[in-house]
Write a protein that holds these residues in place. Structure first.
Motif, mmCIF file in Angstrom:
data_model
loop_
_atom_site.group_PDB
_atom_site.id
_atom_site.type_symbol
_atom_site.label_atom_id
_atom_site.label_comp_id
_atom_site.label_asym_id
_atom_site.label_seq_id
_atom_site.Cartn_x
_atom_site.Cartn_y
_atom_site.Cartn_z
ATOM 1 N N UNK A 102 6.179 1.334 -2.474
ATOM 2 C CA UNK A 102 4.792 1.014 -2.809
ATOM 3 C C UNK A 102 4.761 -0.194 -3.737
ATOM 4 N N UNK A 103 3.824 -1.099 -3.482
ATOM 5 C CA UNK A 103 3.681 -2.316 -4.272
ATOM 6 C C UNK A 103 2.544 -2.117 -5.261
ATOM 7 N N UNK A 104 2.900 -1.757 -6.486
ATOM 8 C CA UNK A 104 1.909 -1.553 -7.545
ATOM 9 C C UNK A 104 2.549 -1.942 -8.867
ATOM 10 N N UNK A 105 1.771 -2.521 -9.757
ATOM 11 C CA UNK A 105 2.299 -2.947 -11.044
ATOM 12 C C UNK A 105 2.351 -1.768 -12.011
ATOM 13 N N UNK A 106 3.164 -1.931 -13.057
ATOM 14 C CA UNK A 106 3.265 -0.876 -14.063
ATOM 15 C C UNK A 106 1.960 -0.722 -14.837
ATOM 16 N N UNK A 107 1.242 -1.837 -15.012
ATOM 17 C CA UNK A 107 -0.058 -1.749 -15.695
ATOM 18 C C UNK A 107 -1.051 -0.920 -14.895
#
Length: 348
Positions: free
Chosen positions: A134-139
């Motif tokens: 999955x492509x998601x940022x830590x923020x």
């Protein structure tokens, strides 16, 4: 419909005349008559009819006077609904800007990981999401994590503790049995959490701390005691019992007030004992109860299967292997015929 347009054209021609209020009032009344004529029983007004009243409201200050079919409040609500619909359509045609929306699947995974792993934070959950592709940022994970319920059920935390320490936990408790002569007998038992074995049981009429200490000594005569000894806040488990448990190498753990579910293994065994035996017999005296309980503990260890042990018995009952030779199934009565054990026997 043609008549409606005629009235509308007539109103437009004469709107600036000297009798404009009278003409508009007649137009509004005629419009309502046309709306009522083809509808029996009465139905909702069409979109054209609603549009007529909205237009009349914008152009004529006295539009409320001839209004009969609906209230003025309803016409105002139509205007507001049309305003919202217009801006909703206008917003939908524009290109969306800003950050990419997080899919429902990612949000569900974040909430699931937070619920199943109370000690995980955003970096750990973000790492798991990356490993899953999955492509998601830590923020983003941190932002959604603040909306996740992070207060697990206390029962779940306690259950996790019991599962991680079941081999080192034993529990003890009392339960009462009435007799034929309306007396009360106390049955004391100690049960291990790992295989649900009854390590010790005994019956008495007058339980006290010194008697309980002696039962603890006889439960582990030659082997080390379990690391934790779980019991409730019964007054019989006083300071002498706690001191004796510590001297034997166990750490006493008391359950919370009015929380029998924290000692669920012991409570479940009491329920099984009552359903399997005590609800079907009348206890005569202390000797009678000891004999019945001895037979039940033997049946409980060797014959009775348990859901918590993957349908096995505490003593480890072997599974029969059916051969090609025809075999006969025999039953062996237990507890005077209340229960039976079944085994394969070769046919003669």
């Amino acid at each position: 419909m043609i008549a409606l347009f005629r009235h509308l054209l007539g109103w437009i021609v004469s709107v600036f005349g000297s009798r404009e209020d009278l003409i508009l009032e007649n137009l509004a009344l005629r419009h309502q008559l046309l709306a009522l004529h083809p509808r029996r029983p009465r139905r909702r007004l069409s979109a054209r009819q609603k549009l007529f009243w909205l237009t009349l409201r914008k152009l004529w200050a006295g539009w409320r006077k001839p209004l009969l079919l609906v209230t003025p409040r309803t016409v105002v609500d139509w205007d507001r609904a049309g305003f919202r619909l217009y801006w909703k359509w206008l917003s939908g045609t524009r290109h969306r800007v800003g950050r990419k929306a997080v899919s429902q699947e990612i949000r569900a995974l974040i909430f699931r990981m937070a619920a199943e792993n109370p000690t995980w934070g955003a970096p750990r959950i973000h790492g798991e999401l990356l490993k899953l592709g999955f492509d998601a940022s830590e923020a983003t994970v941190s932002r959604w994590l603040r909306q996740a319920p992070r207060t697990p059920d206390p029962a779940q935390r306690w259950l996790t503790f019991l599962r991680n320490h079941r081999e080192a936990i034993a529990a003890m408790d009392f339960f009462t049995i009435p007799t034929l002569t309306f007396g009360v007998l106390y049955c004391f038992f100690i049960i291990g959490h790992d295989r649900r074995k009854i390590l010790r049981f005994n019956v008495t009429r007058n339980p006290h701390a010194l008697w309980i200490v002696q039962q603890l000594r006889e439960a582990w005569p030659y082997t080390p005691a379990h690391r934790f000894l779980l019991f409730d806040r019964d007054a019989k488990f006083g300071g002498d019992v706690v001191t004796s448990a510590k001297e034997m190498g166990s750490e006493p753990v008391r359950t919370a007030f009015r929380s029998p579910w924290q000692n669920g293994v012991a409570e479940r065994w009491v329920g099984s004992c009552r359903r399997d035996l005590l609800d079907h017999v009348i206890i005569l005296n202390e000797r009678h109860l000891k004999r019945l309980m001895s037979e039940y503990v033997r049946y409980y260890h060797e014959d009775r299967t348990h859901l918590g042990l993957a349908k096995d018995t505490p003593a480890g009952r072997p599974r029969a292997i059916r051969s090609a030779v025809e075999s006969k199934i025999r039953s062996f009565p237990r507890l005077g015929g209340l229960h039976h054990r079944y085994a394969l026997a070769l046919a003669a």
